[in-house]
Scaffold this motif. Structure first.
Motif, PDB file in Angstrom:
ATOM      1  N   GLN A  46       0.610  -1.014   0.416  1.00 52.11           N
ATOM      2  CA  GLN A  46      -0.268  -0.267   0.069  1.00 52.11           C
ATOM      3  C   GLN A  46       0.389   1.247   0.396  1.00 52.11           C
ATOM      4  N   CYS A  47       1.788   1.446   1.434  1.00 56.11           N
ATOM      5  CA  CYS A  47       2.737   2.615   1.163  1.00 56.11           C
ATOM      6  C   CYS A  47       3.617   3.120  -0.469  1.00 56.11           C
ATOM      7  N   CYS A  48       3.778   1.501  -0.927  1.00 55.12           N
ATOM      8  CA  CYS A  48       4.617   1.794  -2.140  1.00 55.12           C
ATOM      9  C   CYS A  48       3.672   2.405  -3.300  1.00 55.12           C
ATOM     10  N   LEU A  49       2.617   1.937  -3.427  1.00 55.33           N
ATOM     11  CA  LEU A  49       1.347   2.293  -4.675  1.00 55.33           C
ATOM     12  C   LEU A  49       0.522   3.776  -4.251  1.00 55.33           C
ATOM     13  N   VAL A  50       0.648   4.347  -2.984  1.00 54.96           N
ATOM     14  CA  VAL A  50       1.048   5.957  -2.108  1.00 54.96           C
ATOM     15  C   VAL A  50       1.819   6.617  -2.932  1.00 54.96           C
ATOM     16  N   ASN A  51       2.881   6.030  -2.715  1.00 54.56           N
ATOM     17  CA  ASN A  51       4.091   6.860  -3.103  1.00 54.56           C
ATOM     18  C   ASN A  51       4.460   7.004  -4.582  1.00 54.56           C
ATOM     19  N   ILE A  52       3.744   6.081  -5.523  1.00 58.19           N
ATOM     20  CA  ILE A  52       3.635   6.131  -7.190  1.00 58.19           C
ATOM     21  C   ILE A  52       2.774   7.533  -6.933  1.00 58.19           C
TER      22      ILE A  52
ATOM     23  N   PRO B 131       0.449   8.421   7.948  1.00 49.99           N
ATOM     24  CA  PRO B 131       0.833   9.766   8.356  1.00 49.99           C
ATOM     25  C   PRO B 131       1.424  10.375   6.554  1.00 49.99           C
ATOM     26  N   GLN B 132       1.318   9.835   5.501  1.00 52.55           N
ATOM     27  CA  GLN B 132       0.952  10.401   4.475  1.00 52.55           C
ATOM     28  C   GLN B 132       0.320  11.824   3.795  1.00 52.55           C
ATOM     29  N   VAL B 133      -1.031  11.181   4.691  1.00 53.65           N
ATOM     30  CA  VAL B 133      -2.007  12.500   4.203  1.00 53.65           C
ATOM     31  C   VAL B 133      -1.955  13.333   4.163  1.00 53.65           C
ATOM     32  N   LYS B 134      -0.791  13.368   5.014  1.00 58.43           N
ATOM     33  CA  LYS B 134       0.418  15.123   5.292  1.00 58.43           C
ATOM     34  C   LYS B 134       0.924  15.584   3.810  1.00 58.43           C
ATOM     35  N   ASP B 135       1.594  14.037   3.631  1.00 54.83           N
ATOM     36  CA  ASP B 135       1.973  14.788   2.421  1.00 54.83           C
ATOM     37  C   ASP B 135       1.312  15.007   1.237  1.00 54.83           C
TER      38      ASP B 135
END
Length: 234
Positions: free
Chosen positions: A8-14, A50-54
């Motif tokens: 999931q984190c990998c997908l969000v980063n993409i 945590p990546q909601v802020k990003d």
């Protein structure tokens, strides 16, 4: 479960990377839409990802992007997030107010050039930002709007720290009477630099997009009509 979260984190980063750097206009818009949907899903599930802020950071800086088709997607997403303000507040109490601050600072940044632009899209986008700002104002409780704004640069200029509602009033006033009236009130000025914090970078770099055909200029009364409404409010 660990592999699932990693995937999931990998997908969000993409998605984050494409929303900020994808050179195709259509693909950038699609990535921003996906980012907005992902934020809504995370807020509904209360994951505290945590990546909601990003993601909000990418959307926030995209509001001032030169390509107004792309910037409009970010604005629409900001407006959509008014529906989730309580979830945003639960995720981080300062986020709903931060959303308003971002819109205010973006309007003050874009307004001087939009006033003299020959592109109708520039003026229409100011209208979109104003409607987004008004939606946030009508959504948040008055107590939140009356809380003071704290930034390092503003503390030096104005130790009393004016409430958020004051900044809202002043940017609406500048839209009605011209951007010069806003810049004259430097002790209450809210700029992009004032938004800088550990969790938000207002100058996050965005990749360019391929050149697209400019929108044809078509006279419109949208801006003047909205400013008439705003003038009645202020």
């Amino acid at each position: 479960m660990g592999a699932h979260l990693q995937g999931q984190c990998c997908l969000v980063n993409i998605i984050l990377k494409n929303a900020a750097e994808e050179p195709s206009e259509a693909a950038r818009c699609l990535a921003l839409c996906c980012l907005g949907l992902w934020i809504c899903e995370e807020l509904m599930q209360c994951t505290n990802h945590p990546q909601v802020k990003d993601a909000i950071n990418v959307l926030g800086v995209t509001l001032k992007f030169f390509n107004k088709q792309i910037a409009q997607i970010a604005c629409d997403t900001f407006q959509l997030l008014t529906t989730y303000w309580e979830r945003l507040h639960k995720y981080e109490p300062s986020l709903p107010r931060k959303m308003i601050e971002i819109v205010i600072a973006t309007i003050s940044f874009l307004l001087p050039s939009a006033e003299y632009s020959s592109m109708e899209g520039d003026k229409k986008f100011i209208v979109s930002l104003l409607l987004c700002l008004l939606d946030w104002c009508m959504t948040l409780p008055l107590t939140m709007l009356l809380e003071p704004v704290f930034t390092s640069s503003l503390e030096d200029q104005n130790p009393s720290n004016a409430p958020l509602l004051d900044y809202i009033y002043r940017v609406l006033h500048s839209c009605v009477h011209g951007s010069s009236t806003y810049t004259q009130q430097s002790h209450y000025l809210l700029s992009l630099a004032d938004l800088s914090s550990d969790s938000y970078d207002p100058f996050l770099p965005l990749g360019n997009v391929r050149n697209t055909e400019p929108m044809p200029f078509q006279p419109s009364a949208d801006l003047s009509n909205l400013l008439t409404v705003v003038e009645e409010l202020v």
